[in-house]
Design a protein around this motif. Sequence first.
Motif, short mmCIF file in Angstrom:
data_model
loop_
_atom_site.label_atom_id
_atom_site.label_comp_id
_atom_site.label_asym_id
_atom_site.label_seq_id
_atom_site.Cartn_x
_atom_site.Cartn_y
_atom_site.Cartn_z
N GLN A 139 33.71 65.25 0.56
CA GLN A 139 34.01 66.03 -0.64
C GLN A 139 35.47 65.92 -1.01
OE1 GLN A 139 32.10 69.72 1.03
NE2 GLN A 139 31.05 69.74 -0.94
N LEU A 140 35.77 66.30 -2.27
CA LEU A 140 37.11 66.13 -2.82
C LEU A 140 37.88 67.44 -2.89
CD1 LEU A 140 36.65 63.73 -5.88
CD2 LEU A 140 38.07 63.31 -3.87
N CYS A 141 39.17 67.36 -2.52
CA CYS A 141 40.13 68.43 -2.80
C CYS A 141 40.95 67.97 -3.99
CB CYS A 141 41.01 68.69 -1.59
SG CYS A 141 40.15 69.41 -0.18
N VAL A 142 41.06 68.82 -5.00
CA VAL A 142 41.70 68.44 -6.27
C VAL A 142 42.90 69.33 -6.52
CG1 VAL A 142 41.37 68.12 -8.75
CG2 VAL A 142 39.46 67.73 -7.17
N ASP A 143 43.98 68.69 -6.99
CA ASP A 143 45.21 69.39 -7.37
C ASP A 143 45.58 68.88 -8.75
OD1 ASP A 143 47.81 70.26 -7.75
OD2 ASP A 143 48.41 69.93 -5.67
N VAL A 154 45.90 68.10 -19.65
CA VAL A 154 45.70 68.01 -18.20
C VAL A 154 46.48 66.81 -17.69
CG1 VAL A 154 44.02 67.87 -16.33
CG2 VAL A 154 43.34 68.84 -18.53
N HIS A 155 47.26 67.00 -16.63
CA HIS A 155 47.96 65.86 -16.05
C HIS A 155 48.23 66.11 -14.57
CE1 HIS A 155 51.96 67.84 -15.99
NE2 HIS A 155 51.54 68.44 -17.10
N ASN A 156 48.87 65.14 -13.93
CA ASN A 156 49.17 65.20 -12.50
C ASN A 156 47.91 65.50 -11.66
OD1 ASN A 156 51.80 64.69 -13.12
ND2 ASN A 156 52.65 66.47 -12.08
N ILE A 157 46.84 64.81 -11.98
CA ILE A 157 45.60 65.00 -11.20
C ILE A 157 45.75 64.23 -9.89
CG2 ILE A 157 43.11 64.65 -11.12
CD1 ILE A 157 43.09 64.70 -14.16
N ARG A 158 45.63 64.98 -8.80
CA ARG A 158 45.72 64.37 -7.47
C ARG A 158 44.47 64.75 -6.67
NH1 ARG A 158 51.36 65.80 -4.81
NH2 ARG A 158 50.56 67.91 -5.12
N THR A 159 43.96 63.81 -5.93
CA THR A 159 42.75 64.05 -5.15
C THR A 159 42.88 63.48 -3.76
OG1 THR A 159 41.71 61.97 -5.86
CG2 THR A 159 41.31 63.90 -7.24
N ARG A 160 42.12 64.06 -2.84
CA ARG A 160 41.99 63.51 -1.50
C ARG A 160 40.65 63.96 -0.95
NH1 ARG A 160 42.83 67.15 2.60
NH2 ARG A 160 43.82 69.13 2.07
N VAL A 198 33.17 68.37 -5.53
CA VAL A 198 34.48 69.00 -5.34
C VAL A 198 34.37 70.13 -4.32
CG1 VAL A 198 36.32 70.30 -6.46
CG2 VAL A 198 35.23 68.38 -7.65
N LEU A 199 35.25 70.11 -3.33
CA LEU A 199 35.27 71.13 -2.28
C LEU A 199 36.23 72.27 -2.62
CD1 LEU A 199 34.55 72.07 0.62
CD2 LEU A 199 36.48 70.69 1.43
N ASP A 200 37.42 71.93 -3.13
CA ASP A 200 38.41 72.96 -3.44
C ASP A 200 39.30 72.45 -4.57
OD1 ASP A 200 39.76 75.35 -3.25
OD2 ASP A 200 41.09 74.68 -1.65
N VAL A 201 39.88 73.40 -5.32
CA VAL A 201 40.71 73.05 -6.47
C VAL A 201 41.96 73.92 -6.48
CG1 VAL A 201 40.82 72.80 -8.98
CG2 VAL A 201 38.63 72.51 -7.80
N GLU A 223 39.47 57.73 4.21
CA GLU A 223 39.54 59.18 4.09
C GLU A 223 40.62 59.76 4.98
OE1 GLU A 223 35.78 61.06 4.57
OE2 GLU A 223 34.71 59.56 3.38
N LEU A 224 40.78 59.22 6.19
CA LEU A 224 41.77 59.74 7.13
C LEU A 224 43.19 59.54 6.63
CD1 LEU A 224 40.31 58.82 10.64
CD2 LEU A 224 40.26 61.02 9.46
N VAL A 225 43.43 58.50 5.84
CA VAL A 225 44.78 58.25 5.32
C VAL A 225 44.96 58.83 3.92
CG1 VAL A 225 45.05 56.17 6.70
CG2 VAL A 225 44.12 55.97 4.39
N ASP A 226 44.03 59.75 3.53
CA ASP A 226 44.14 60.48 2.26
C ASP A 226 44.10 59.58 1.03
OD1 ASP A 226 44.13 63.03 3.24
OD2 ASP A 226 46.30 63.25 3.33
N GLN A 227 43.26 58.57 1.06
CA GLN A 227 43.08 57.79 -0.16
C GLN A 227 42.37 58.64 -1.20
OE1 GLN A 227 41.71 53.77 0.20
NE2 GLN A 227 40.50 53.88 -1.67
N GLY A 228 42.88 58.60 -2.42
CA GLY A 228 42.32 59.43 -3.48
C GLY A 228 41.04 58.86 -4.06
N ALA A 229 40.45 59.64 -4.96
CA ALA A 229 39.21 59.23 -5.62
C ALA A 229 39.50 58.09 -6.60
CB ALA A 229 38.60 60.41 -6.35
N PRO A 230 38.50 57.30 -6.94
CA PRO A 230 38.69 56.23 -7.93
C PRO A 230 39.12 56.78 -9.29
CG PRO A 230 36.61 55.96 -6.76
CD PRO A 230 37.14 57.30 -6.39
N PHE A 231 39.68 55.91 -10.12
CA PHE A 231 40.17 56.31 -11.44
C PHE A 231 39.05 56.94 -12.27
CE2 PHE A 231 40.88 55.38 -15.94
CZ PHE A 231 42.13 55.94 -16.13
#
Length: 306
Positions: free
Chosen positions: A248-252, A237-243, A284-287, A210-218
């Motif tokens: 909880q997840l922040c989604v872009d 929908v594309h360019n889904i990025r998570t950390r 999800v925490l923020d989008v 989590e500290l190194v911003d690994q994203g959520a699983p596929f």
Amino acid sequence: MTKNANEVPEALVRRVTWWGLGVNILLAAFKVIAGWLGHSQALVADGIHSVTDTVTDVAVILGSYFWSRPADFAHPYGHKRLETTVSIFIGAMLFMAGAGIGWDAVTSVHKVHAHNVRMIALAAAAVSIVIKEMLYQWTRRVGRRVNSVALAANAWHHRLDAFSSVPVLAAVAVSFVRPQWHLVDHVAAFFVAILICYAAIGIIASGFKELVDQGAPFEVCEQIRQIVKTHPAVRQVHNIRTRYSGSQLCVDLHVVVDSEMSVYEGHRVAEQVKGLLLHQGPEVLDVEVHIEPVEAALSDMECRRI
């Protein structure tokens, strides 16, 4: 020990941990006194070891006051990473405890356990295991309910403390019938030490991811994609990025809409997509939603991670 329906997660985390802290203090005192009265050096040592459990309880209680704070100017993404830091600290404490138990098991293998152990020592060791397992079950359930990685780590600390008491119970029991078989205690203690270190490494590794911003699983990214596609105005929908931020997840993500849509309508779609993910998404925490007209959109891209 039931949860109030209106109780906030952080307050529940603190309440459960306060109970654990109180029980750990009482158990430590009980085992030291029972070990002294029952002539069991192993039980006295286990009681002293239980004192270290209070350190992780205090870490969770104090940490919950900080990671529950809302976002501010200096921390625009909130303070949830403090929860991850606390979980790593707990993992480190577990690893050191496990290493200490293993070292003691190896270096004291030549020592013979005390003779004439009394029943109070055997009862104290058994009661300790049962109570710590009950604490583990309760803390784990609450940790899952409020999705707290720190509370989940502390739950494992309760269970592993119960595991570490098993060799003590075995040593006390064996001393009743075969005092010369003290080697059994050391072998069991070393095995438990390995289990403790293994669990601690898992907790620490999870925190560092989590500290190194690994994203959520596929699979989680695909779940996010399918939720967003349920909106009638979304073409693609594309360019889904998570950390992760804590647990909880922040989604872009980028959402493609009709190019004839007005700026106001596009903004409304973005807010509605955000609401969908906050209410239906996987913790999800923020989008952050980027709106693109269909002509400018690229082909649907694979879910990628930061």
